[in-house]
Every structure is written in structure tokens, then in C-alpha cells.
Design an enzyme around this catalytic site. Structure first.
Site, PDB file in Angstrom:
ATOM      1  NE  ARG A   7      -2.383  -1.639   3.561  1.00  0.00           N
ATOM      2  CZ  ARG A   7      -2.712  -1.223   4.771  1.00  0.00           C
ATOM      3  NH1 ARG A   7      -3.525  -0.178   4.919  1.00  0.00           N
ATOM      4  NH2 ARG A   7      -2.237  -1.806   5.840  1.00  0.00           N
ATOM      5  CB  SER A  34      -7.286   1.551   4.549  1.00  0.00           C
ATOM      6  OG  SER A  34      -7.790   1.695   5.856  1.00  0.00           O
ATOM      7  CD  GLU A  55     -18.004   0.950  -2.160  1.00  0.00           C
ATOM      8  OE1 GLU A  55     -19.250   0.899  -2.318  1.00  0.00           O
ATOM      9  OE2 GLU A  55     -17.482   1.133  -1.043  1.00  0.00           O
ATOM     10  CG  PHE A  80     -16.022  -2.751  -0.289  1.00  0.00           C
ATOM     11  CD1 PHE A  80     -17.037  -3.595   0.144  1.00  0.00           C
ATOM     12  CD2 PHE A  80     -15.119  -2.278   0.648  1.00  0.00           C
ATOM     13  CE1 PHE A  80     -17.155  -3.948   1.486  1.00  0.00           C
ATOM     14  CE2 PHE A  80     -15.227  -2.628   1.989  1.00  0.00           C
ATOM     15  CZ  PHE A  80     -16.241  -3.457   2.414  1.00  0.00           C
ATOM     16  CG  HIS A 106      -7.658  -4.067   3.052  1.00  0.00           C
ATOM     17  ND1 HIS A 106      -6.852  -3.004   2.715  1.00  0.00           N
ATOM     18  CD2 HIS A 106      -7.820  -4.009   4.382  1.00  0.00           C
ATOM     19  CE1 HIS A 106      -6.550  -2.318   3.811  1.00  0.00           C
ATOM     20  NE2 HIS A 106      -7.109  -2.909   4.837  1.00  0.00           N
ATOM     21  CG  ASP A 114     -12.509  -5.967   9.492  1.00  0.00           C
ATOM     22  OD1 ASP A 114     -13.045  -5.732  10.595  1.00  0.00           O
ATOM     23  OD2 ASP A 114     -11.794  -5.154   8.894  1.00  0.00           O
TER      24      ASP A 114
END
Lengths: 320, 275
Positions: A7, A34, A55, A80, A106, A114
Site C-alpha cells: 500500500r 487504508s 463504489e 468492494f 485488502h 474483519d
């Protein structure tokens, strides 16, 4: 073992690209901290669009920006990006072949705590089946930076899958340049080939070291370019080693394993064993615990490799 | 392209476009009759009286852009693009046939004058926002127009995009809503009520203008007014009649997605001739 964040590599490369090219624009859906697109947002606020938790609209807006000549990078979590907005990606982006870069973080089960709702284990499959779409899963932060730079200057829709967790560094001391459509042989061996993507590339290398101690030599390939896939390299490996093990932090249905099977089944049939998540959803847990739970540790890979090799002579006899 | 607001000429053109659309649909044997006829005046006003565009150079960087979000009205857009000179008029009758440049729904890969692919409803406004933002970043005075269906605004993405346009103060954008009150399964108010439409858009931060969508004077006044509104996007809510211009198609939900038969076509062409 040195680790680095994919990232962070993405965020840093976006800033470099933003300085070089004023057509680079970035969109995020309320996860810029994030995904690290916030780094770009701080330096180029006028070229950053936070779309909120929306999104579908993010992908559509990116398509419009691309249609008007911009080079949009749209980011959010993999689940997403590819799930919530799949039809928008199909209709507004891939259908027209618009120059939208979807860079998701992710991906996979290592999202961790999660739980299954947030663990994208089907994203590569969802993107791979779309005509016009390029799909890339970098193996470390160095390759991530190269991928982002490469796709910024090549035309067409691309999906890049990153991760929440840091990956071990593979390419620091190696002279390597990522190319779309090319796999990279990281280790030579004649007994079997291990084809991997993402975090599993490093794990495959570790597995190859374990196997080597037992006298088994595995060829290890980083297949970061899942689509277009390096058919030549897969067929060459099938011919030289006779058996292939694929490893991915993804469902065994639809992802890298499926892609490799498609190539060998049509052009050079050999035994392919697919390691990954077996037709089920993820669950909550720490990333390392989850990797053990789903049998995706280097030890698991070495174990599977030996099992596959036990079947190899029998299979070769069967083929005659 | 030199623009005209000669109402008499535009009314005559509307009749020609309607005839073309009906012949195209009959020839294709499928397509959307009702929603193609309801947008005729709106599209004519844009392409002949408002948009800065160049049919000889469809990719002209400084052009105004148009997105037909309700992509099933493609026949009308194609007929108008042909009359503007984007491609030969005879090509209209290849609509929906194998090898044609005129796909069932608008497709920028094939047809000059089409900006983005549309037809999967609810996606056009987001793309229009993106194009308007790009024009702003490039310092262009280009405006972006997007035509939505009223049934279409049942899609959630439309409201995501409505928020975006207001949040980013996209005032080089003008949406037009074809409020013909019908969708495939019947009256919009029976299938999934969207009223009060104007209040909803206003609550989302838009300037709203209501007009008769078949009246050229009202359409031009609204388009001109929208251009003067700064700091927020504008939507023109145009009251229209589905199937407009052919008595037996008007206000009939069943003609949403079917083409006229040979017999219906002949009756319709006669009606248009007399009108």
C-alpha cells in the site's frame, strides 16, 4: 526477513506519477487512509476525488474521467472494488476498454480479523473473466511500484490486487522489471513447478528451500500477470517438470490455478494441483493463524508438493 | 456545426426523426419505441440548437458532450447523429444487425458521436460527472449533458452520482430527465414510486427546472438558464409523453420495448404525415 507494504509502495508511486503527469487523477471510496491514496490527496488535492461510500459511482466517475483523457486510479478494498461495482466495471469500463486503473488493497484472507465478509477471495476470478481487463497481483512492494508505473503508461483497463499486510521483500537485490504478460522464474528446478501469485510467491520460495533439503528441486514462478498469463512459460514448465502446483490466496475456482489449468489443458496436459481456498468463505482470525487454518504456509506447500510428486510417476505411466 | 433555433424547422425535423426511428425499429424487428419517441424534441434541441460539436471531428477536444443514460432510446440518438452528419443516413437501417455500427444500445467503440457506453441503467450520470470534472481540470469551457429516464432513477447509483455532482459543485453539468411516467411493467408510480421528483433533486443540492419536454421554446429557455446557474448542477425535469407523435403508441407501457409491426408502421407514418 525484510517486509514492506504494498500500500505504501502504491501511495509513493502515485505521488511520483502525479508529479510527472498532470493527467493522473485518483479516486477513493472513504478508505484513502487504508489504501494510501491519501498520500496523493495531500499533494494533489485538486486531482483527488473522495467519492464517499459509493463504489459504483466511483467506478462510473473514473470511466467518465478516462473517456475525457484522464488516467484515473480508483481504489478501495478488493471486495468492494470488484464485488460491489462489478457491473459498473463491466459496462462502464471494460466494455468500452476505457483507461481506468482499479488498484485494490485488502485482497485475500490476510485481511484477517474483519472476517469472511471483508476477505476478497474471488476478486481475481471476477476480474479475469471480463474481456479487455488486465489482472495483476504483485508479489512484493518493489514489484507493486513497478506495476503501478507500467500500467500508468499503458492504455486499457487494469485490476491490481494488493494486500492489507506487508509482504516479504523478494526483488530488492534482483535485477527485475515487471512486464504485463510475463512470469518470472525465481528459482530453477526440474522435479516440479510451483506457480504462485501475491504473498504465496514468497511462501513458494520458502517451500522450495524445504523441498531442496529433501533432494526435491522445484521451479518457482511468480505469475503476477494473471491475465494476460504467460502461456509460453507455463507450457515450458509443464514440458520440463511434468507437474505443476499452483498456490494462491484466492479461491481455487476462477483464479490463478484455473488460469494455469486452462493453458495446460489446451496445449500440454500435465497434472496440475491447485492450492488455495477450497469453495468456502473466510472467517475471522489473525492473518498468520488464517494462513495455517487454510493450509497455505510454506510447510503446507512443501507437503502438497511431495504428495503431488508421489502421484507423478503413476500419472506419467497412465499417460504412457 | 452551425446551430439553429428556428422552431418551424425543428418541428419539421422532429417529424422526420420520428419517421426514421419507426422505420429503423421496424426494420430491426426489435427495440424501444415508446422511450425513443418521448425524447425526440429534447435531443433535437441539444444537437441542433445547443451543443458545441463538430460531426466532422467527433473527438474535438473542446466539444460539449452528451450522454444518453437511458440508452434504450438509441434509435433517436442515431437518427439525430445521422442528420447532423456523423455518418450516412442510410446506415440507420442497419440498426441492431450483425456487423452494424449501430448497436442495440449506444456503444462508443462503434459509433462516431457516442461518448461512452450506456444502456445498463443508472450509470450515465456518474460518467457524465467524470467528464465534467475532467473538463474543469483541463480548464475547458465544455459542458456535459446527460439524459436520464424517470424509471432509471430507481437505480441507487443515480443518487450516488447526484450527491457527487452537488458535493463537487459540478456546474458544467446539466441533466435532463425524460419524465414520461412509464416503465416496462407499467406506470412508474405503480411499479416503484419516485415522486416527488423535483423535491428529491432539490434536496440533493441541485437546481431544478420543470418544463414541457415537447415544447422547443421551453426546452431552449431551460438549457440557457441551466448554463447560468453556478456552484451547483442543474436538472431539467421534462414532462413528456411516451410514444409521442403516434396516437396508438402514446402512454402505452406495452410499447416500451417492442418495435412497430409493418401494419403499425404504415399507420404511424400516415399519422405523422397528416399531423
Amino acid at each position: 526477513m525484510e517486509k514492506a507494504s504494498l500500500r505504501e509502495a502504491y501511495g509513493r508511486t502515485l505521488i511520483e506519477l502525479g508529479r510527472e503527469n498532470k493527467d493522473i487523477v485518483v479516486l477513493d471510496a472513504d478508505l484513502s487512509g487504508s489504501t494510501k491514496t491519501k498520500m496523493f490527496a495531500r499533494e494533489f488535492p485538486e486531482r483527488f476525488f473522495n467519492m464517499g461510500i459509493a463504489e459504483q459511482d466511483m467506478i462510473g466517475t473514473a470511466a467518465g474521467l478516462a473517456a475525457a483523457g484522464k488516467i484515473p486510479f480508483a481504489s478501495t478494498f478488493a471486495i468492494f472494488a470488484t464485488g460491489r461495482a462489478w457491473e459498473q466495471i463491466r459496462q462502464s469500463v471494460a466494455y468500452a476498454g476505457l483507461n481506468v486503473k482499479i488498484v485494490a488493497s485488502h485482497g485475500g484472507i490476510t485481511v484477517g480479523d474483519d472476517g469472511g465478509s471483508h476477505q476478497a477471495i474471488e476478486d481475481v476470478g471476477l476480474m479475469r473473466i471480463l474481456p479487455n481487463m488486465t489482472v495483476i497481483v504483485p508479489a512484493d512492494a518493489i514489484e507493486m511500484a513497478q506495476v503501478i508505473r507500467t500500467i500508468a503508461y499503458s492504455h486499457g483497463p487494469v485490476y491490481v490486487r494488493g494486500s492489507r499486510i506487508d509482504f516479504p521483500v523478494i526483488y530488492k537485490d534482483k535485477n527485475y522489471q515487471f512486464q504485463i504478460g510475463k512470469g518470472d522464474i525465481l528459482r530453477e528446478g526440474n522435479d516440479l513447478t510451483i506457480v504462485a501469485m501475491g504473498l504465496m510467491v514468497h511462501f513458494a520460495l520458502e517451500a522450495a528451500s524445504i523441498l531442496s533439503l529433501e533432494g526435491i528441486e522445484a521451479r518457482v514462478i511468480n505469475m503476477s500477470s494473471v491475465k494476460p498469463i504467460d502461456k509460453e512459460l507455463i507450457i515450458d514448465s509443464a514440458r520440463k517438470t511434468g507437474v505443476i502446483l499452483t498456490v494462491e490466496e484466492h479461491l481455487t475456482i476462477g483464479g490463478l490455478g484455473s488460469a494455469v489449468c486452462e493453458v495446460v489443458a489446451e496445449d500440454y496436459p500435465v497434472l496440475v494441483r491447485r492450492m488455495g481456498i477450497k469453495d468456502r468463505f473466510g472467517i475471522s482470525g489473525k492473518p498468520d493463524k488464517l494462513l495455517s487454518y487454510f493450509h497455505l504456509t510454506p510447510k503446507d506447500i512443501a507437503e502438497e508438493a511431495k504428495q503431488v510428486l508421489n502421484g507423478k510417476p503413476r500419472l506419467l505411466r497412465a499417460i504412457g | 456545426m452551425s446551430l439553429t433555433r428556428n422552431i418551424k424547422y425543428l418541428r419539421k425535423l422532429a417529424k422526420e426523426i420520428r419517421k426514421d426511428v419507426l422505420v429503423m425499429l421496424n426494420e430491426a424487428g426489435s427495440g424501444h419505441t415508446g422511450g425513443s419517441l418521448s425524447v425526440v424534441e429534447l435531443l433535437i434541441a441539444l444537437f441542433f440548437g445547443k451543443l458545441r460539436h463538430d460531426p466532422k471531428n467527433p473527438q474535438w477536444k473542446e466539444r460539449d458532450r452528451f450522454v444518453l443514460s437511458k440508452g434504450h432510446a438509441a434509435p433517436t440518438l442515431y437518427a439525430i447523429l445521422a442528420h447532423c452528419g456523423y455518418f450516412p443516413r442510410k446506415e440507420l437501417f442497419s440498426l441492431r444487425k450483425l456487423g452494424t455500427r449501430l448497436q442495440g444500445h449506444p456503444d462508443c467503440k462503434f459509433t462516431p458521436g457516442i461518448e461512452v457506453p450506456t444502456g445498463s441503467l443508472g450509470q450515465g450520470l456518474s460518467m457524465a460527472n467524470g467528464m465534467a470534472l475532467a473538463a474543469r481540470l483541463d480548464g475547458l469551457s465544455s459542458r456535459v449533458y446527460v439524459l436520464l429516464g424517470d424509471g432509471e432513477v430507481q437505480e441507487g447509483q443515480v443518487w450516488e452520482a447526484a450527491m457527487t455532482a452537488a458535493h463537487y459543485k459540478i456546474d458544467n453539468l446539466c441533466a435532463i430527465l425524460d419524465n414520461n411516467r412509464l416503465q416496462i411493467d407499467g406506470w412508474v408510480s405503480d411499479v416503484m414510486n419516485i415522486d416527488p421528483l423535483t423535491d428529491k433533486w432539490r434536496a440533493f443540492g441541485w437546481a431544478t427546472i420543470e418544463i414541457d419536454g415537447h415544447n422547443f421554446e421551453e426546452i431552449f429557455n431551460a438549457l440557457d438558464e441551466a448554463e447560468k446557474i453556478k456552484g451547483k448542477p442543474t436538472i431539467i425535469i421534462a414532462r413528456t409523453i411516451k410514444g409521442k407523435g403516434v396516437s396508438f403508441f402514446e402512454n402505452q407501457a406495452k410499447y416500451h420495448g417492442v418495435a412497430p409491426t409493418k401494419e403499425e408502421l404504415e399507420r404511424a407514418l400516415k399519422e405523422l404525415e397528416i399531423a
